[in-house]
Scaffold this motif. Structure first.
Motif, PDB file in Angstrom:
ATOM      1  N   GLN A 143      32.538  89.656  46.129  1.00  0.00           N
ATOM      2  CA  GLN A 143      32.791  88.267  46.485  1.00  0.00           C
ATOM      3  C   GLN A 143      31.488  87.503  46.722  1.00  0.00           C
ATOM      4  O   GLN A 143      30.482  88.075  47.134  1.00  0.00           O
ATOM      5  CB  GLN A 143      33.656  88.184  47.744  1.00  0.00           C
ATOM      6  CG  GLN A 143      35.079  88.692  47.533  1.00  0.00           C
ATOM      7  CD  GLN A 143      35.933  88.530  48.770  1.00  0.00           C
ATOM      8  OE1 GLN A 143      35.431  88.519  49.896  1.00  0.00           O
ATOM      9  NE2 GLN A 143      37.244  88.408  48.587  1.00  0.00           N
ATOM     10  N   VAL A 144      31.544  86.190  46.454  1.00  0.00           N
ATOM     11  CA  VAL A 144      30.446  85.281  46.738  1.00  0.00           C
ATOM     12  C   VAL A 144      30.989  84.141  47.593  1.00  0.00           C
ATOM     13  O   VAL A 144      32.208  83.959  47.712  1.00  0.00           O
ATOM     14  CB  VAL A 144      29.828  84.711  45.442  1.00  0.00           C
ATOM     15  CG1 VAL A 144      29.253  85.827  44.593  1.00  0.00           C
ATOM     16  CG2 VAL A 144      30.870  83.907  44.657  1.00  0.00           C
ATOM     17  N   LYS A 145      30.098  83.363  48.172  1.00  0.00           N
ATOM     18  CA  LYS A 145      30.511  82.224  48.998  1.00  0.00           C
ATOM     19  C   LYS A 145      30.343  80.932  48.201  1.00  0.00           C
ATOM     20  O   LYS A 145      29.303  80.703  47.582  1.00  0.00           O
ATOM     21  CB  LYS A 145      29.672  82.157  50.269  1.00  0.00           C
ATOM     22  CG  LYS A 145      30.101  81.064  51.236  1.00  0.00           C
ATOM     23  CD  LYS A 145      29.241  81.108  52.509  1.00  0.00           C
ATOM     24  CE  LYS A 145      29.656  80.019  53.495  1.00  0.00           C
ATOM     25  NZ  LYS A 145      28.821  80.061  54.722  1.00  0.00           N
ATOM     26  N   VAL A 146      31.375  80.101  48.212  1.00  0.00           N
ATOM     27  CA  VAL A 146      31.321  78.788  47.559  1.00  0.00           C
ATOM     28  C   VAL A 146      31.596  77.741  48.630  1.00  0.00           C
ATOM     29  O   VAL A 146      32.600  77.815  49.341  1.00  0.00           O
ATOM     30  CB  VAL A 146      32.356  78.673  46.424  1.00  0.00           C
ATOM     31  CG1 VAL A 146      32.267  77.301  45.765  1.00  0.00           C
ATOM     32  CG2 VAL A 146      32.143  79.771  45.384  1.00  0.00           C
ATOM     33  N   SER A 147      30.698  76.774  48.765  1.00  0.00           N
ATOM     34  CA  SER A 147      30.843  75.780  49.831  1.00  0.00           C
ATOM     35  C   SER A 147      30.380  74.414  49.355  1.00  0.00           C
ATOM     36  O   SER A 147      29.763  74.272  48.294  1.00  0.00           O
ATOM     37  CB  SER A 147      30.034  76.202  51.067  1.00  0.00           C
ATOM     38  OG  SER A 147      28.668  76.344  50.739  1.00  0.00           O
ATOM     39  N   GLY A 148      30.691  73.391  50.178  1.00  0.00           N
ATOM     40  CA  GLY A 148      30.263  72.041  49.862  1.00  0.00           C
ATOM     41  C   GLY A 148      31.014  71.030  50.699  1.00  0.00           C
ATOM     42  O   GLY A 148      31.984  71.368  51.393  1.00  0.00           O
TER      43      GLY A 148
END
Length: 249
Positions: A143-148
Protein backbone atom coordinates in the motif's frame (compact mmCIF):
# COMPACT_ATOMS: atom_id res chain seq x y z
CA UNK A 1 66.07 -20.95 -21.81
CA UNK A 2 66.18 -18.03 -24.22
CA UNK A 3 63.91 -19.88 -26.64
CA UNK A 4 61.47 -20.68 -23.80
CA UNK A 5 61.34 -16.99 -22.81
CA UNK A 6 60.62 -16.04 -26.43
CA UNK A 7 57.78 -18.59 -26.60
CA UNK A 8 56.31 -17.26 -23.36
CA UNK A 9 56.50 -13.67 -24.62
CA UNK A 10 54.83 -14.66 -27.90
CA UNK A 11 52.08 -16.51 -25.97
CA UNK A 12 51.44 -13.50 -23.75
CA UNK A 13 51.34 -11.13 -26.75
CA UNK A 14 48.98 -13.40 -28.71
CA UNK A 15 46.82 -13.85 -25.62
CA UNK A 16 46.65 -10.08 -25.20
CA UNK A 17 45.71 -9.64 -28.84
CA UNK A 18 42.96 -12.26 -28.48
CA UNK A 19 41.57 -10.53 -25.39
CA UNK A 20 41.68 -7.17 -27.16
CA UNK A 21 39.93 -8.60 -30.22
CA UNK A 22 37.38 -10.29 -27.99
CA UNK A 23 36.60 -7.03 -26.15
CA UNK A 24 36.35 -5.08 -29.42
CA UNK A 25 33.94 -7.68 -30.74
CA UNK A 26 31.74 -7.61 -27.63
CA UNK A 27 31.66 -3.80 -27.61
CA UNK A 28 30.52 -3.79 -31.23
CA UNK A 29 27.92 -6.48 -30.52
CA UNK A 30 26.52 -4.54 -27.54
CA UNK A 31 26.16 -1.39 -29.62
CA UNK A 32 24.55 -3.24 -32.54
CA UNK A 33 22.17 -5.14 -30.23
CA UNK A 34 21.12 -1.93 -28.47
CA UNK A 35 20.25 -0.32 -31.81
CA UNK A 36 18.23 -3.36 -32.90
CA UNK A 37 16.33 -3.51 -29.60
CA UNK A 38 15.46 0.16 -29.96
CA UNK A 39 14.08 -0.46 -33.44
CA UNK A 40 12.24 -3.73 -32.70
CA UNK A 41 10.64 -2.43 -29.48
CA UNK A 42 9.80 0.99 -30.93
CA UNK A 43 11.68 2.84 -28.18
CA UNK A 44 12.47 6.56 -28.34
CA UNK A 45 15.96 6.06 -26.93
CA UNK A 46 18.73 3.47 -27.11
CA UNK A 47 19.04 1.04 -24.17
CA UNK A 48 22.29 0.05 -22.48
CA UNK A 49 23.28 -3.53 -23.33
CA UNK A 50 25.88 -5.59 -21.44
CA UNK A 51 26.96 -9.00 -22.76
CA UNK A 52 28.65 -11.08 -20.05
CA UNK A 53 30.91 -14.12 -20.21
CA UNK A 54 34.42 -14.66 -21.57
CA UNK A 55 35.49 -15.34 -24.17
CA UNK A 56 32.72 -13.71 -26.19
CA UNK A 57 33.88 -14.98 -29.57
CA UNK A 58 33.51 -18.63 -28.58
CA UNK A 59 29.95 -17.89 -27.43
CA UNK A 60 29.21 -16.36 -30.82
CA UNK A 61 30.63 -19.41 -32.60
CA UNK A 62 28.33 -21.57 -30.50
CA UNK A 63 25.45 -19.17 -31.25
CA UNK A 64 24.44 -18.89 -27.62
CA UNK A 65 25.22 -16.11 -25.13
CA UNK A 66 25.21 -16.96 -21.43
CA UNK A 67 23.88 -13.67 -20.10
CA UNK A 68 22.73 -10.36 -21.59
CA UNK A 69 21.53 -7.41 -19.49
CA UNK A 70 19.43 -4.60 -20.95
CA UNK A 71 18.80 -1.35 -19.05
CA UNK A 72 16.78 1.68 -20.09
CA UNK A 73 16.34 4.84 -18.02
CA UNK A 74 13.74 7.60 -18.23
CA UNK A 75 10.95 5.62 -19.81
CA UNK A 76 7.40 6.93 -19.87
CA UNK A 77 4.25 5.27 -18.54
CA UNK A 78 0.76 6.60 -19.12
CA UNK A 79 -1.84 7.27 -16.44
CA UNK A 80 -5.24 8.30 -17.75
CA UNK A 81 -3.72 10.63 -20.32
CA UNK A 82 -1.00 11.84 -17.94
CA UNK A 83 2.61 10.70 -18.18
CA UNK A 84 4.81 9.31 -15.42
CA UNK A 85 8.57 8.82 -15.56
CA UNK A 86 9.84 5.26 -15.03
CA UNK A 87 13.17 5.67 -13.25
CA UNK A 88 14.64 2.54 -14.83
CA UNK A 89 13.57 -0.65 -16.56
CA UNK A 90 15.88 -3.67 -16.67
CA UNK A 91 15.81 -7.08 -18.33
CA UNK A 92 18.27 -9.84 -17.41
CA UNK A 93 18.28 -12.43 -20.19
CA UNK A 94 19.74 -15.94 -19.87
CA UNK A 95 20.52 -18.54 -22.53
CA UNK A 96 20.26 -16.21 -25.51
CA UNK A 97 20.17 -18.22 -28.75
CA UNK A 98 21.31 -16.46 -31.94
CA UNK A 99 19.68 -17.52 -35.21
CA UNK A 100 21.69 -18.81 -38.18
CA UNK A 101 21.76 -15.48 -39.98
CA UNK A 102 22.73 -13.54 -36.82
CA UNK A 103 19.73 -11.26 -37.42
CA UNK A 104 17.72 -12.08 -34.28
CA UNK A 105 18.07 -13.66 -30.85
CA UNK A 106 15.75 -15.30 -28.31
CA UNK A 107 16.36 -15.70 -24.57
CA UNK A 108 15.29 -18.91 -22.87
CA UNK A 109 14.44 -16.88 -19.75
CA UNK A 110 14.26 -13.23 -18.79
CA UNK A 111 13.82 -11.44 -15.47
CA UNK A 112 12.46 -7.92 -15.82
CA UNK A 113 12.00 -5.06 -13.38
CA UNK A 114 10.99 -1.39 -13.33
CA UNK A 115 11.12 1.37 -10.70
CA UNK A 116 8.93 4.46 -10.27
CA UNK A 117 9.58 7.07 -7.58
CA UNK A 118 6.82 8.55 -5.42
CA UNK A 119 7.75 11.99 -6.74
CA UNK A 120 7.07 10.84 -10.30
CA UNK A 121 3.82 9.14 -9.25
CA UNK A 122 2.72 12.42 -7.66
CA UNK A 123 3.66 14.30 -10.82
CA UNK A 124 1.38 12.01 -12.83
CA UNK A 125 -1.53 12.10 -10.37
CA UNK A 126 -4.46 14.38 -11.29
CA UNK A 127 -4.65 17.80 -9.64
CA UNK A 128 -2.99 18.12 -6.25
CA UNK A 129 -3.11 14.45 -5.21
CA UNK A 130 0.17 13.38 -3.59
CA UNK A 131 1.49 9.80 -3.54
CA UNK A 132 3.91 8.98 -0.69
CA UNK A 133 5.40 6.14 1.35
CA UNK A 134 2.81 4.67 3.74
CA UNK A 135 5.24 3.29 6.35
CA UNK A 136 6.68 -0.22 6.77
CA UNK A 137 3.47 -1.95 7.90
CA UNK A 138 1.37 -0.58 5.04
CA UNK A 139 4.19 -1.04 2.55
CA UNK A 140 4.39 -4.73 3.51
CA UNK A 141 0.76 -4.99 2.36
CA UNK A 142 1.62 -3.30 -0.94
CA UNK A 143 0.00 0.00 0.00
CA UNK A 144 0.91 3.65 -0.58
CA UNK A 145 -0.56 6.86 0.84
CA UNK A 146 -2.57 9.20 -1.40
CA UNK A 147 -3.53 12.59 0.03
CA UNK A 148 -4.51 16.12 -0.91
CA UNK A 149 -6.90 19.03 -0.20
CA UNK A 150 -10.42 17.60 -0.41
CA UNK A 151 -12.07 20.54 -2.18
CA UNK A 152 -9.34 20.70 -4.79
CA UNK A 153 -9.45 16.94 -5.39
CA UNK A 154 -13.22 17.08 -5.84
CA UNK A 155 -12.96 19.99 -8.26
CA UNK A 156 -10.31 18.16 -10.26
CA UNK A 157 -12.66 15.16 -10.41
CA UNK A 158 -15.43 17.45 -11.74
CA UNK A 159 -17.60 16.99 -8.65
CA UNK A 160 -19.89 20.07 -8.35
CA UNK A 161 -19.77 21.58 -4.86
CA UNK A 162 -22.16 24.24 -3.58
CA UNK A 163 -20.43 27.17 -1.88
CA UNK A 164 -21.98 26.08 1.40
CA UNK A 165 -20.35 22.66 1.05
CA UNK A 166 -16.99 24.24 0.24
CA UNK A 167 -17.27 26.42 3.33
CA UNK A 168 -18.12 23.37 5.43
CA UNK A 169 -15.17 21.33 4.13
CA UNK A 170 -12.80 24.28 4.29
CA UNK A 171 -9.12 23.30 4.23
CA UNK A 172 -9.78 19.69 5.15
CA UNK A 173 -7.21 17.24 3.80
CA UNK A 174 -8.15 13.76 2.66
CA UNK A 175 -5.70 10.88 3.15
CA UNK A 176 -6.27 7.30 2.09
CA UNK A 177 -4.20 4.18 1.70
CA UNK A 178 -4.22 2.71 -1.77
CA UNK A 179 -3.38 -0.89 -2.60
CA UNK A 180 -1.05 -1.37 -5.55
CA UNK A 181 -1.78 -4.30 -7.88
CA UNK A 182 -0.67 -5.42 -11.33
CA UNK A 183 -3.24 -5.91 -14.08
CA UNK A 184 -2.53 -7.90 -17.26
CA UNK A 185 1.20 -7.89 -16.61
CA UNK A 186 2.00 -4.28 -17.52
CA UNK A 187 -0.59 -2.02 -15.86
CA UNK A 188 -0.10 -0.80 -12.29
CA UNK A 189 -3.33 -0.02 -10.44
CA UNK A 190 -3.65 2.15 -7.31
CA UNK A 191 -7.06 1.68 -5.65
CA UNK A 192 -8.06 3.52 -2.46
CA UNK A 193 -8.89 1.33 0.52
CA UNK A 194 -11.58 3.75 1.76
CA UNK A 195 -12.76 7.30 1.10
CA UNK A 196 -14.53 9.94 3.19
CA UNK A 197 -18.32 10.05 3.03
CA UNK A 198 -20.28 13.13 1.97
CA UNK A 199 -24.03 13.41 1.22
CA UNK A 200 -23.45 14.18 -2.46
CA UNK A 201 -24.76 11.98 -5.31
CA UNK A 202 -21.96 9.93 -6.88
CA UNK A 203 -19.41 11.47 -4.50
CA UNK A 204 -17.21 8.40 -3.95
CA UNK A 205 -17.24 7.37 -7.60
CA UNK A 206 -16.11 10.80 -8.75
CA UNK A 207 -13.53 11.22 -6.00
CA UNK A 208 -11.97 7.95 -7.05
CA UNK A 209 -11.15 9.55 -10.39
CA UNK A 210 -8.75 11.79 -8.50
CA UNK A 211 -7.12 9.23 -6.19
CA UNK A 212 -7.26 5.95 -8.15
CA UNK A 213 -4.67 5.51 -10.92
CA UNK A 214 -3.92 3.05 -13.72
CA UNK A 215 -0.34 3.25 -15.02
CA UNK A 216 0.70 1.44 -18.18
CA UNK A 217 4.45 0.64 -18.14
CA UNK A 218 6.18 0.55 -21.52
CA UNK A 219 9.74 -0.37 -22.46
CA UNK A 220 10.11 -3.94 -21.20
CA UNK A 221 10.03 -6.77 -23.76
CA UNK A 222 6.38 -7.57 -24.43
CA UNK A 223 6.83 -11.20 -23.40
CA UNK A 224 7.91 -10.26 -19.86
CA UNK A 225 4.90 -10.32 -17.55
CA UNK A 226 5.19 -8.21 -14.41
CA UNK A 227 3.69 -10.14 -11.50
CA UNK A 228 5.17 -8.64 -8.34
CA UNK A 229 5.13 -5.14 -6.84
CA UNK A 230 7.00 -3.86 -3.78
CA UNK A 231 6.45 -0.52 -2.03
CA UNK A 232 9.78 0.83 -0.78
CA UNK A 233 10.70 4.05 0.98
CA UNK A 234 11.53 5.88 -2.26
CA UNK A 235 9.04 4.35 -4.69
CA UNK A 236 7.54 1.26 -6.26
CA UNK A 237 9.48 -1.64 -7.77
CA UNK A 238 7.87 -4.09 -10.18
CA UNK A 239 9.30 -7.38 -11.35
CA UNK A 240 8.38 -10.39 -13.44
CA UNK A 241 9.69 -13.12 -15.71
CA UNK A 242 9.28 -14.35 -19.24
CA UNK A 243 10.28 -17.33 -21.36
CA UNK A 244 11.18 -17.41 -25.03
CA UNK A 245 11.77 -13.66 -25.00
CA UNK A 246 12.65 -12.28 -28.43
CA UNK A 247 15.52 -9.85 -28.06
CA UNK A 248 15.88 -8.49 -31.60
CA UNK A 249 14.55 -9.05 -35.08
Amino acid sequence: MRALRILLIVAVVLGGLFVAADRLAVNYAESETADRIRTSQGLDRTPEVSIHGFPFLTQVLGKELDEVDVALADLTATAGGNEVNVTEARAELRGVRIDGSFSSATAARADGSARISYADLTEAAPGEAEVTYAGPERAAKGQVKVSGPLVKLLEDADVPLPEAAKALIGDREVATYSTVTLVEGATVRLKAESLPKLPLPGFEERLRKAVDLDLRIEGLPSTITLDKVEAGETGLRFSGTGEGVRLTG
